[in-house]
Design a protein around this motif. Structure first.
Motif, mmCIF file in Angstrom:
data_model
loop_
_atom_site.group_PDB
_atom_site.id
_atom_site.type_symbol
_atom_site.label_atom_id
_atom_site.label_comp_id
_atom_site.label_asym_id
_atom_site.label_seq_id
_atom_site.Cartn_x
_atom_site.Cartn_y
_atom_site.Cartn_z
ATOM 1 N N MET A 160 -10.435 -8.061 5.137
ATOM 2 C CA MET A 160 -10.862 -7.115 4.104
ATOM 3 C C MET A 160 -9.670 -6.326 3.562
ATOM 4 O O MET A 160 -8.841 -5.826 4.308
ATOM 5 C CB MET A 160 -11.903 -6.160 4.695
ATOM 6 N N GLY A 161 -9.577 -6.247 2.257
ATOM 7 C CA GLY A 161 -8.506 -5.539 1.596
ATOM 8 C C GLY A 161 -7.287 -6.379 1.291
ATOM 9 O O GLY A 161 -6.344 -5.903 0.650
ATOM 10 N N CYS A 162 -7.276 -7.641 1.720
ATOM 11 C CA CYS A 162 -6.077 -8.478 1.564
ATOM 12 C C CYS A 162 -6.083 -9.328 0.307
ATOM 13 O O CYS A 162 -5.117 -10.061 0.071
ATOM 14 C CB CYS A 162 -5.915 -9.375 2.792
ATOM 15 N N VAL A 163 -7.130 -9.270 -0.499
ATOM 16 C CA VAL A 163 -7.160 -10.129 -1.681
ATOM 17 C C VAL A 163 -6.054 -9.761 -2.655
ATOM 18 O O VAL A 163 -5.482 -10.635 -3.321
ATOM 19 C CB VAL A 163 -8.548 -10.073 -2.368
ATOM 20 N N THR A 164 -5.699 -8.479 -2.747
ATOM 21 C CA THR A 164 -4.689 -8.075 -3.731
ATOM 22 C C THR A 164 -3.270 -8.445 -3.307
ATOM 23 O O THR A 164 -2.522 -8.991 -4.135
ATOM 24 C CB THR A 164 -4.806 -6.577 -4.039
ATOM 25 N N PRO A 165 -2.834 -8.191 -2.066
ATOM 26 C CA PRO A 165 -1.489 -8.678 -1.720
ATOM 27 C C PRO A 165 -1.397 -10.196 -1.738
ATOM 28 O O PRO A 165 -0.342 -10.750 -2.094
ATOM 29 C CB PRO A 165 -1.240 -8.108 -0.319
ATOM 30 N N MET A 166 -2.466 -10.882 -1.386
ATOM 31 C CA MET A 166 -2.450 -12.343 -1.467
ATOM 32 C C MET A 166 -2.301 -12.788 -2.923
ATOM 33 O O MET A 166 -1.528 -13.702 -3.233
ATOM 34 C CB MET A 166 -3.738 -12.902 -0.870
ATOM 35 N N ALA A 167 -3.025 -12.137 -3.826
ATOM 36 C CA ALA A 167 -2.911 -12.466 -5.246
ATOM 37 C C ALA A 167 -1.508 -12.184 -5.761
ATOM 38 O O ALA A 167 -0.980 -12.932 -6.597
ATOM 39 C CB ALA A 167 -3.944 -11.674 -6.046
ATOM 40 N N LEU A 168 -0.885 -11.114 -5.275
ATOM 41 C CA LEU A 168 0.481 -10.809 -5.692
ATOM 42 C C LEU A 168 1.434 -11.926 -5.272
ATOM 43 O O LEU A 168 2.281 -12.366 -6.060
ATOM 44 C CB LEU A 168 0.930 -9.475 -5.091
#
Length: 385
Positions: free
Chosen positions: A245-253
């Motif tokens: 949870m919460g990791c979608v944005t750093p992964m997308a980066l």
């Protein structure tokens, strides 16, 4: 003791050119060396879990052609447990970990390392991450990297090198600042849209209409966001997080930085965004123009029973603006999504918070495609372009 150049250049020969992490004094020579080489990439993460998720995004986009390293002090393993156990392990997205061994038994250190030091090996083993000591002689470097890459390639999972004190000779930092960040970026003026709140279903349909398969990748946050996107239209350019949870944005980066040929969309939720708000600063600083961050905010942890979050008291768009996003939108009207995707000449990551209604279809299915298969399908779809 080895020189930083000896390890970094041997790693480069094996495809490692992406680094992300949080500094530790043991890691200083590596970070200094990488920062001063423009052909290498270093992202300064807000926490160690973000670094792991970011390198997972690099791996997702590059496969085995380019590799990444997440670096951290062993105290940061606590921050990295979630992505290491429910992202990299679950989706089989390998990466090399360099973990410093503060508080190693028999080596004097600060009191905060008294517990983590002795249990570091057990933590890695519990997470099923094989490890060995970081090489301290030049002729040990190549074999250690070969063992790591062979394991990563055969299993699709991380491998760790545990670095003891004094393993690497000092390397002076001759360059100030960070490479890859947007220079002299002025805070975006927050644009606000009033209207009537829509359902998540309506918002996701609008996202699908703005994300053509051939040019766009959509990463959906864990919970009902990913499940409902899957239910509406299971497309090969989509990936559904099932944990971390919460990791979608750093992964997308990580994906957006390593694949500038693709537009990358991170579908976030309010609970997930609140969990890792430090990543807003990282995305604002490093986020490229092909990165879109859409936060669907219903004010609740809906997939766990509808418990309220504190999101209604948080001005996410102003936070995004203050952190350096190039576009910051907020509103109740679904037109926010069109503005988010259609805005021209945006030099950096773009953000929108859309306030939506609670409520989910009662027969909402879970994805029948496994995480490994959805990752493999996406990698095959984006391939080399």
């Amino acid at each position: 003791m080895i020189e930083a150049a000896e390890f970094v250049e041997a790693a480069r020969e094996r495809g490692f050119d992406w680094y992300a992490g949080v500094p530790c004094s043991f890691l200083t020579p590596f970070i200094n060396y990488v920062l001063q080489d423009e052909s290498l990439h270093y992202v300064s993460a807000a926490n160690e879990g973000d670094a792991v998720a970011l390198i997972a995004g690099v791996e997702l986009g590059a496969g085995r052609k380019r590799r990444g390293i997440a670096m951290m002090q062993n105290s940061g393993l606590g921050n990295a447990v979630s992505p290491l156990t429910s992202l990299t392990w679950t989706f089989r997205l390998p990466q090399l970990l360099i973990v410093t061994w503060r508080g190693q038994p028999g080596v004097h250190d600060e009191p905060q390392h008294a517990l983590m030091g002795p249990i570091t090996p057990q933590m890695l083993e519990t997470m099923e991450i094989p490890w060995e000591l970081f090489p301290t002689e030049a002729d040990e470097i190549g074999p250690a990297l070969d063992r790591a890459t062979e394991y990563m390639d055969s299993t699709g999972r991380p491998y760790a090198l545990v670095m003891q004190k004094g393993s690497v000779a000092p390397y002076e930092l001759k360059k100030t600042g960070l490479s890859g960040v947007r220079a002299n970026a002025h805070p975006a003026t927050v644009e606000r849209f009033e209207g009537e709140r829509v359902t998540r279903h309506d918002a996701l349909q609008k996202v699908i209409g703005n994300t053509p398969k051939d040019t766009t990748v959509v990463l959906a946050s864990t919970g009902f966001c990913g499940r409902e996107l899957y239910a509406i239209d299971d497309r090969e350019n989509q990936l559904y997080l099932v944990g971390s949870m919460g990791c979608v944005t750093p992964m997308a980066l990580g994906l957006a930085l390593s694949r500038p040929d693709l537009r990358v969309v991170a579908l976030d939720g309010d609970g997930a965004a609140l969990m890792r708000m430090g990543v807003f600063a990282t995305l604002g600083a490093y986020g490229p123009s092909n990165l879109i961050h859409l936060l669907l905010d219903n004010g609740a942890h809906e997939s766990t029973g509808g418990q309220a979050t504190v999101s209604r008291e948080v001005d996410f768009a102003s936070i995004a603006s203050a952190c350096g996003y190039a576009l910051a939108l907020d509103g109740d009207d679904i037109g926010v999504i069109d503005r988010l995707f259609d805005a021209k000449d945006v030099n950096g990551a773009r953000f929108a918070r859309l306030s939506i209604r609670t409520g989910t279809p009662g027969d909402l299915p879970r994805p029948k495609i496994t995480p490994e298969d959805v990752r493999a399908r996406l990698q095959q779809h984006i391939g080399d372009r």
